[in-house]
Design a protein around this motif. Structure first.
Motif, PDB file in Angstrom:
ATOM      1  N   MET A  36       0.833  -1.211   0.000  1.00 38.26           N
ATOM      2  CA  MET A  36       0.000   0.000   0.000  1.00 38.26           C
ATOM      3  C   MET A  36       0.866   1.259   0.000  1.00 38.26           C
ATOM      4  O   MET A  36       0.437   2.304  -0.481  1.00 38.26           O
ATOM      5  N   GLU A  37       2.092   1.165   0.501  1.00 34.63           N
ATOM      6  CA  GLU A  37       3.030   2.288   0.398  1.00 34.63           C
ATOM      7  C   GLU A  37       3.298   2.611  -1.072  1.00 34.63           C
ATOM      8  O   GLU A  37       3.406   3.781  -1.447  1.00 34.63           O
ATOM      9  N   ASP A  38       3.404   1.568  -1.909  1.00 33.84           N
ATOM     10  CA  ASP A  38       3.614   1.786  -3.346  1.00 33.84           C
ATOM     11  C   ASP A  38       2.408   2.475  -3.975  1.00 33.84           C
ATOM     12  O   ASP A  38       2.553   3.337  -4.840  1.00 33.84           O
ATOM     13  N   VAL A  39       1.202   2.088  -3.535  1.00 36.59           N
ATOM     14  CA  VAL A  39      -0.018   2.724  -4.040  1.00 36.59           C
ATOM     15  C   VAL A  39      -0.036   4.190  -3.605  1.00 36.59           C
ATOM     16  O   VAL A  39      -0.329   5.088  -4.399  1.00 36.59           O
ATOM     17  N   ARG A  40       0.298   4.438  -2.349  1.00 36.11           N
ATOM     18  CA  ARG A  40       0.328   5.810  -1.822  1.00 36.11           C
ATOM     19  C   ARG A  40       1.333   6.651  -2.609  1.00 36.11           C
ATOM     20  O   ARG A  40       1.039   7.798  -2.964  1.00 36.11           O
ATOM     21  N   ALA A  41       2.495   6.095  -2.884  1.00 31.17           N
ATOM     22  CA  ALA A  41       3.520   6.822  -3.649  1.00 31.17           C
ATOM     23  C   ALA A  41       3.034   7.098  -5.077  1.00 31.17           C
ATOM     24  O   ALA A  41       3.250   8.188  -5.610  1.00 31.17           O
ATOM     25  N   LEU A  42       2.394   6.134  -5.680  1.00 31.26           N
ATOM     26  CA  LEU A  42       1.872   6.295  -7.040  1.00 31.26           C
ATOM     27  C   LEU A  42       0.853   7.433  -7.090  1.00 31.26           C
ATOM     28  O   LEU A  42       0.890   8.274  -7.996  1.00 31.26           O
ATOM     29  N   LEU A  43      -0.055   7.461  -6.121  1.00 26.27           N
ATOM     30  CA  LEU A  43      -1.116   8.469  -6.120  1.00 26.27           C
ATOM     31  C   LEU A  43      -0.643   9.806  -5.553  1.00 26.27           C
ATOM     32  O   LEU A  43      -1.230  10.849  -5.838  1.00 26.27           O
ATOM     33  N   GLY A  44       0.393   9.763  -4.713  1.00 27.92           N
ATOM     34  CA  GLY A  44       0.960  10.988  -4.164  1.00 27.92           C
ATOM     35  C   GLY A  44       0.130  11.647  -3.078  1.00 27.92           C
ATOM     36  O   GLY A  44       0.318  12.834  -2.798  1.00 27.92           O
ATOM     37  N   VAL A  45      -0.787  10.889  -2.477  1.00 34.62           N
ATOM     38  CA  VAL A  45      -1.653  11.434  -1.424  1.00 34.62           C
ATOM     39  C   VAL A  45      -1.879  10.370  -0.350  1.00 34.62           C
ATOM     40  O   VAL A  45      -1.705   9.177  -0.600  1.00 34.62           O
ATOM     41  N   PRO A  46      -2.312  10.795   0.845  1.00 33.03           N
ATOM     42  CA  PRO A  46      -2.671   9.818   1.877  1.00 33.03           C
ATOM     43  C   PRO A  46      -3.857   8.964   1.428  1.00 33.03           C
ATOM     44  O   PRO A  46      -4.699   9.405   0.643  1.00 33.03           O
ATOM     45  N   PHE A  95     -10.060   0.930   0.096  1.00 33.20           N
ATOM     46  CA  PHE A  95      -9.604   2.276   0.450  1.00 33.20           C
ATOM     47  C   PHE A  95     -10.139   3.306  -0.523  1.00 33.20           C
ATOM     48  O   PHE A  95     -10.660   2.968  -1.589  1.00 33.20           O
ATOM     49  N   ASP A  96      -9.978   4.558  -0.142  1.00 37.97           N
ATOM     50  CA  ASP A  96     -10.189   5.648  -1.071  1.00 37.97           C
ATOM     51  C   ASP A  96      -9.059   6.658  -0.890  1.00 37.97           C
ATOM     52  O   ASP A  96      -8.298   6.586   0.078  1.00 37.97           O
ATOM     53  N   ALA A  97      -8.953   7.542  -1.855  1.00 35.38           N
ATOM     54  CA  ALA A  97      -7.901   8.570  -1.850  1.00 35.38           C
ATOM     55  C   ALA A  97      -8.531   9.862  -2.360  1.00 35.38           C
ATOM     56  O   ALA A  97      -8.269  10.292  -3.487  1.00 35.38           O
ATOM     57  N   PRO A  98      -9.399  10.477  -1.538  1.00 30.67           N
ATOM     58  CA  PRO A  98     -10.156  11.645  -2.009  1.00 30.67           C
ATOM     59  C   PRO A  98      -9.285  12.808  -2.471  1.00 30.67           C
ATOM     60  O   PRO A  98      -9.706  13.571  -3.351  1.00 30.67           O
ATOM     61  N   ASP A  99      -8.086  12.943  -1.932  1.00 30.63           N
ATOM     62  CA  ASP A  99      -7.207  14.031  -2.372  1.00 30.63           C
ATOM     63  C   ASP A  99      -6.629  13.769  -3.768  1.00 30.63           C
ATOM     64  O   ASP A  99      -6.120  14.689  -4.412  1.00 30.63           O
ATOM     65  N   PHE A 100      -6.721  12.523  -4.235  1.00 31.53           N
ATOM     66  CA  PHE A 100      -6.283  12.189  -5.597  1.00 31.53           C
ATOM     67  C   PHE A 100      -7.445  12.330  -6.568  1.00 31.53           C
ATOM     68  O   PHE A 100      -7.313  12.885  -7.647  1.00 31.53           O
TER      69      PHE A 100
END
Length: 154
Positions: A46-56, A88-93
């Motif tokens: 999930m760290e890789d996903v976070r890095a890819l999207l660039g947001v929490p 999960f979701d990444a609303p800031d992305f």
């Protein structure tokens, strides 16, 4: 078991264990040692996903004990039961649709990516197993179709 224990740089054990349903129904959602190892791998991925999207990322579901998984109406074969899946979701992305499209187009070695419309489901292969890179969309009636499909376009 310490819920604030870090599994990776940005994720805690508590994020992967938290469940309002388990709390409401009094279901034990604590994993054994084998699952803890899988959750650590899950968090690292999930760290890789976070890095890819660039947001929490906001994790809505990680590990589910078999009792919790059944209470949620999910199959016993769910990767959540093995500690290998995250909703999960990444609303800031952006929207879950945008998140799924970005992950699907990346080199992240997921086993399964499901566009669930209000969140993203991602699962990881078991250790030593090649990722299937399966991309699906949840359809009305609880069925799945291949690829990422917007509502009303299938």
């Amino acid at each position: 078991m310490m819920f604030n224990e870090k599994l990776s740089g940005h994720f805690t054990l508590g994020e992967f264990l938290r469940s309002e349903t388990a709390a409401r129904l009094g279901i034990d959602n604590l994993p054994g040692p084998e699952i803890l190892h899988a959750l650590q791998r899950n968090a690292e991925n999930m760290e890789d996903v976070r890095a890819l999207l660039g947001v929490p990322l906001h994790i809505s579901s990680g590990y589910r004990s078999i009792d919790l998984n059944r209470a949620l109406g999910s199959k016993d074969t769910s990767a959540h039961v093995k500690g290998l899946a995250t909703d999960f979701d990444a609303p800031d992305f952006g929207s879950p649709l945008e998140v799924c499209n970005r992950i699907a187009a990346s080199a992240i070695p997921f086993d399964q990516l499901i566009y669930e419309h209000t969140w993203t489901h991602i699962a990881w292969p078991k250790l030593g197993v090649a990722p299937r890179l399966s991309v699906l969309t949840l359809m009305p009636g609880g069925t799945y179709t291949a690829g990422i499909v917007q509502r009303g376009t299938a």
